[in-house]
Design a protein around this motif. Structure first.
Motif, PDB file in Angstrom:
ATOM      1  N   UNK A  65     -16.126 -43.655  -8.069  1.00 36.63           N
ATOM      2  CA  UNK A  65     -16.151 -42.210  -8.323  1.00 36.63           C
ATOM      3  C   UNK A  65     -15.730 -41.880  -9.747  1.00 36.63           C
ATOM      4  N   UNK A  66     -16.122 -40.700 -10.227  1.00 30.06           N
ATOM      5  CA  UNK A  66     -15.622 -40.261 -11.534  1.00 30.06           C
ATOM      6  C   UNK A  66     -14.092 -40.300 -11.520  1.00 30.06           C
ATOM      7  N   UNK A  67     -13.522 -40.796 -12.579  1.00 33.89           N
ATOM      8  CA  UNK A  67     -12.065 -40.947 -12.660  1.00 33.89           C
ATOM      9  C   UNK A  67     -11.345 -39.600 -12.622  1.00 33.89           C
ATOM     10  N   UNK A  68     -10.233 -39.585 -11.929  1.00 29.10           N
ATOM     11  CA  UNK A  68      -9.261 -38.484 -11.918  1.00 29.10           C
ATOM     12  C   UNK A  68      -9.853 -37.132 -11.503  1.00 29.10           C
ATOM     13  N   UNK A  69     -10.801 -37.144 -10.575  1.00 31.78           N
ATOM     14  CA  UNK A  69     -11.392 -35.881 -10.128  1.00 31.78           C
ATOM     15  C   UNK A  69     -11.165 -35.613  -8.646  1.00 31.78           C
ATOM     16  N   UNK A  70     -10.288 -36.383  -8.019  1.00 31.46           N
ATOM     17  CA  UNK A  70      -9.915 -36.117  -6.633  1.00 31.46           C
ATOM     18  C   UNK A  70     -10.933 -36.557  -5.600  1.00 31.46           C
ATOM     19  N   UNK A  71     -11.806 -37.494  -5.929  1.00 32.90           N
ATOM     20  CA  UNK A  71     -12.832 -37.930  -4.982  1.00 32.90           C
ATOM     21  C   UNK A  71     -12.386 -39.067  -4.060  1.00 32.90           C
ATOM     22  N   UNK A  72     -11.384 -39.835  -4.458  1.00 34.17           N
ATOM     23  CA  UNK A  72     -11.064 -41.073  -3.750  1.00 34.17           C
ATOM     24  C   UNK A  72     -10.648 -40.834  -2.305  1.00 34.17           C
ATOM     25  N   UNK A  73      -9.596 -40.066  -2.075  1.00 37.45           N
ATOM     26  CA  UNK A  73      -9.088 -39.872  -0.713  1.00 37.45           C
ATOM     27  C   UNK A  73     -10.116 -39.213   0.209  1.00 37.45           C
ATOM     28  N   UNK A  74     -10.786 -38.107  -0.180  1.00 35.20           N
ATOM     29  CA  UNK A  74     -11.771 -37.513   0.725  1.00 35.20           C
ATOM     30  C   UNK A  74     -12.937 -38.456   1.033  1.00 35.20           C
ATOM     31  N   UNK A  75     -13.331 -39.269   0.074  1.00 31.73           N
ATOM     32  CA  UNK A  75     -14.438 -40.200   0.318  1.00 31.73           C
ATOM     33  C   UNK A  75     -14.013 -41.290   1.292  1.00 31.73           C
ATOM     34  N   UNK A  76     -12.806 -41.825   1.123  1.00 28.91           N
ATOM     35  CA  UNK A  76     -12.316 -42.841   2.064  1.00 28.91           C
ATOM     36  C   UNK A  76     -12.213 -42.257   3.478  1.00 28.91           C
ATOM     37  N   UNK A 135      -4.227 -43.726   6.234  1.00 33.96           N
ATOM     38  CA  UNK A 135      -3.413 -44.632   7.050  1.00 33.96           C
ATOM     39  C   UNK A 135      -4.246 -45.685   7.771  1.00 33.96           C
ATOM     40  N   UNK A 136      -5.512 -45.408   8.030  1.00 31.95           N
ATOM     41  CA  UNK A 136      -6.369 -46.352   8.760  1.00 31.95           C
ATOM     42  C   UNK A 136      -6.745 -47.574   7.924  1.00 31.95           C
ATOM     43  N   UNK A 137      -6.410 -47.560   6.626  1.00 24.67           N
ATOM     44  CA  UNK A 137      -6.809 -48.644   5.728  1.00 24.67           C
ATOM     45  C   UNK A 137      -5.603 -49.377   5.165  1.00 24.67           C
ATOM     46  N   UNK A 138      -5.772 -50.682   4.977  1.00 25.30           N
ATOM     47  CA  UNK A 138      -4.781 -51.514   4.305  1.00 25.30           C
ATOM     48  C   UNK A 138      -5.285 -51.881   2.924  1.00 25.30           C
ATOM     49  N   UNK A 195      -6.241 -55.085 -12.102  1.00 26.57           N
ATOM     50  CA  UNK A 195      -6.335 -54.139 -13.201  1.00 26.57           C
ATOM     51  C   UNK A 195      -6.849 -54.865 -14.434  1.00 26.57           C
ATOM     52  N   UNK A 196      -7.784 -54.223 -15.104  1.00 29.46           N
ATOM     53  CA  UNK A 196      -8.307 -54.748 -16.362  1.00 29.46           C
ATOM     54  C   UNK A 196      -8.465 -53.573 -17.308  1.00 29.46           C
ATOM     55  N   UNK A 197      -7.662 -53.540 -18.344  1.00 33.91           N
ATOM     56  CA  UNK A 197      -7.730 -52.442 -19.297  1.00 33.91           C
ATOM     57  C   UNK A 197      -7.417 -51.117 -18.630  1.00 33.91           C
ATOM     58  N   UNK A 198      -8.340 -50.171 -18.744  1.00 42.31           N
ATOM     59  CA  UNK A 198      -8.147 -48.824 -18.205  1.00 42.31           C
ATOM     60  C   UNK A 198      -8.644 -48.673 -16.765  1.00 42.31           C
ATOM     61  N   UNK A 199      -9.135 -49.762 -16.159  1.00 39.01           N
ATOM     62  CA  UNK A 199      -9.653 -49.645 -14.801  1.00 39.01           C
ATOM     63  C   UNK A 199      -8.929 -50.576 -13.838  1.00 39.01           C
ATOM     64  N   UNK A 200      -8.944 -50.136 -12.582  1.00 43.01           N
ATOM     65  CA  UNK A 200      -8.309 -50.890 -11.504  1.00 43.01           C
ATOM     66  C   UNK A 200      -9.308 -50.960 -10.362  1.00 43.01           C
ATOM     67  N   UNK A 201      -9.389 -52.117  -9.734  1.00 47.50           N
ATOM     68  CA  UNK A 201     -10.240 -52.269  -8.555  1.00 47.50           C
ATOM     69  C   UNK A 201      -9.331 -52.548  -7.376  1.00 47.50           C
ATOM     70  N   UNK A 202      -9.508 -51.776  -6.298  1.00 47.15           N
ATOM     71  CA  UNK A 202      -8.732 -51.996  -5.076  1.00 47.15           C
ATOM     72  C   UNK A 202      -9.671 -52.428  -3.958  1.00 47.15           C
ATOM     73  N   UNK A 203      -9.157 -53.291  -3.096  1.00 43.51           N
ATOM     74  CA  UNK A 203      -9.895 -53.797  -1.941  1.00 43.51           C
ATOM     75  C   UNK A 203      -9.165 -53.305  -0.701  1.00 43.51           C
ATOM     76  N   UNK A 204      -9.897 -52.614   0.153  1.00 47.14           N
ATOM     77  CA  UNK A 204      -9.314 -52.016   1.351  1.00 47.14           C
ATOM     78  C   UNK A 204     -10.063 -52.489   2.587  1.00 47.14           C
ATOM     79  N   UNK A 205      -9.307 -52.697   3.681  1.00 54.10           N
ATOM     80  CA  UNK A 205      -9.906 -53.035   4.979  1.00 54.10           C
ATOM     81  C   UNK A 205      -9.220 -52.187   6.043  1.00 54.10           C
ATOM     82  N   UNK A 206      -9.864 -52.120   7.210  1.00 48.81           N
ATOM     83  CA  UNK A 206      -9.235 -51.414   8.343  1.00 48.81           C
ATOM     84  C   UNK A 206      -7.913 -52.081   8.682  1.00 48.81           C
ATOM     85  N   UNK A 207      -6.946 -51.267   9.074  1.00 50.84           N
ATOM     86  CA  UNK A 207      -5.670 -51.815   9.527  1.00 50.84           C
ATOM     87  C   UNK A 207      -5.892 -52.612  10.799  1.00 50.84           C
TER      88      UNK A 207
END
Length: 187
Positions: free
Chosen positions: A122-133, A162-165, A171-183
């Motif tokens: 998603x576009x950085x810092x625009x509040x898309x992450x939580x609603x999309x997850x 909460x449903x995700x772990x 992290x590389x430079x200005x970006x971070x990649x996270x890996x999530x799975x169901x709890x």
């Protein structure tokens, strides 16, 4: 310029939009990301169902297909990006292995067949992450052992449902990649 890094379409250049509205994942980051997926405990990419949310040029989903995924569904809201994704699909002759949804990843349609891998950039810092997850979970997009791979700004403080772990992050430079799975609800 962006290209397919590996697999049957290795080296193929992808069409890119004019201007700076799209921020595609760099070839180097894509190579690192797919190397992590192929040499880890994650499900096999071969014959996997993949979703590419905030797809931009479609580079992540097309890379997955080049490396053996069976299907990719792209979700993108911007009309110009949808046109680029469709042109890249045609360029690689992958019409039968793909579906393009023109709409918001924050409000996904219900899926009868969930995905093994979901990429979201998603576009950085625009509040898309939580609603999309939340939309991914509520709309049955994530398979039981599926993995969500999300690219964020390194300083992003989004809260994961909460449903995700959180199972890994890099992290590389200005970006971070996270890996999530169901709890794991057993035990």
């Amino acid at each position: 310029m962006s290209r397919i890094v590996a697999g049957i379409h290795r080296g193929r250049r992808l069409n890119m939009p004019k201007g700076k509205d799209v921020r595609p994942t760099t070839d180097r980051m894509r190579e690192r990301l797919f190397s992590m997926l192929m040499h880890s405990r994650y499900p096999d990419l071969i014959d996997a169902r993949v979703a590419d949310l905030f797809a931009g040029t479609g580079a992540l989903g097309l890379e997955a297909l080049s490396r053996g995924a069976a299907h990719t569904t792209f979700v993108e809201k911007a009309r110009s990006s949808v046109d680029i994704i469709n042109s890249n699909i045609a360029l690689l002759k992958l019409e039968k292995e793909t579906k393009v949804i023109s709409g918001s990843a924050r409000t996904l349609p219900k899926s009868s067949t969930p995905f093994d891998f979901i990429f979201m950039d998603p576009p950085y810092r625009q509040g898309h992450v939580t609603p999309t997850l939340e939309s991914i979970i509520d709309s049955n997009w994530l398979a039981e052992d599926g993995v969500i791979i999300c690219e964020l700004a390194a300083d992003d403080t989004s809260i994961f449902p909460d449903a995700l772990d959180l199972i890994d992050e890099r992290t590389q430079g200005q970006q971070r990649i996270v890996f999530l799975m169901r709890k794991n609800t057993e035990g």
